[in-house]
Design an enzyme around this catalytic site. Structure first.
Site: not given
Length: 248
Positions: A151-154
């Site tokens: 889950v690409p929170c970046h």
């Protein structure tokens, strides 16, 4: 005899179904962050953290404190995990987010749909998740993201356009976004100029600057805006792909 040894003996006596209910599995795998430890249940990947300086035993203890289950080492990664950790396109692994609240799951789901090399502000995530006023709550969910990279929170940034912090450091966030094709220095410069949205005077559409449509706008036809409402007042329609109206 330790609790884990007792549970292991009980599981072995009662077969694989009980063992799967008692234990989660874990493995160490390569990723864009370097090696990571990954915990996997029967429902999917549940927890992921950097292996940098963290022994497997410490990861297992942290996992047990958070999720209440012991871990056993896996010999094989679940389908889709290794390509996803490397940033490959395609179907990633199943995720086990059943223990999270509905809002937490919504925030993670919305974040997982941000395309590689693009960014969205926390306010956009909160609105897309159905709670536009819960910007800080959405940021807190992502700060605790159990499965970063998957889950690409970046790809979530501050409302001011500043890239902001990341659980593994702001520099790693920049590295990840740059590797995905985002011009991070250009994004910094646009933010400093107050260009949080970009419109095209040929299409009449306004986008987030990182949207793939915005990247095709040539210089003479670019119209920068600080607020999407200002772009709408000037006659521009919000992009249906990046949906900048979600932060209006």
């Amino acid at each position: 005899m330790s609790i884990e040894e007792s549970l292991a003996g009980l599981a072995e006596q009662n077969g694989p179904d009980l063992e799967a209910r008692v234990f989660a599995g874990w493995l160490t795998a390569p990723s864009r962050l370097g090696d990571v430890h990954v915990a996997v249940t029967g429902a999917g990947v549940q927890y992921l953290r950097s292996a940098d300086g963290t022994p497997g035993e410490s990861f297992a203890e942290t996992y047990r404190e958070r999720f209440g289950r012991p871990l056993r080492q896996l010999s094989k990664a679940p389908r889709g995990l290794l390509p996803a950790l490397k940033g490959s396109k395609g179907q990633g692994p199943d995720l086990d987010v059943g223990g999270l609240s509905e809002f937490e799951r919504s925030v993670l789901d919305v974040t997982s749909r941000i395309p590689a090399g693009q960014v969205r502000p926390y306010g956009w995530v909160a609105r897309e998740a159905g709670r536009p006023a819960a910007v800080r709550a959405a940021a807190s969910v992502l700060a605790r993201n159990p499965v970063p990279l998957l889950v690409p929170c970046h790809r979530v940034v501050r409302g001011t356009g500043v890239l902001g912090d990341y659980m593994y450091g702001a520099e790693r966030k920049r590295e990840l976004l740059s590797a995905e094709g985002l011009d991070v220095d250009g994004a910094d410069a646009a933010t400093a100029r107050g260009e949080l949205f970009v419109a095209s005077d040929t299409t009449g559409i306004v986008c987030f600057p990182s949207c793939h449509h915005a990247r095709r706008i040539t210089g003479p036809h670019r119209r920068p805006f600080r607020k999407v409402d200002a772009a709408r007042a000037a006659g521009y329609r919000p992009c249906r792909d990046c949906r900048p109206a979600a932060v209006a």
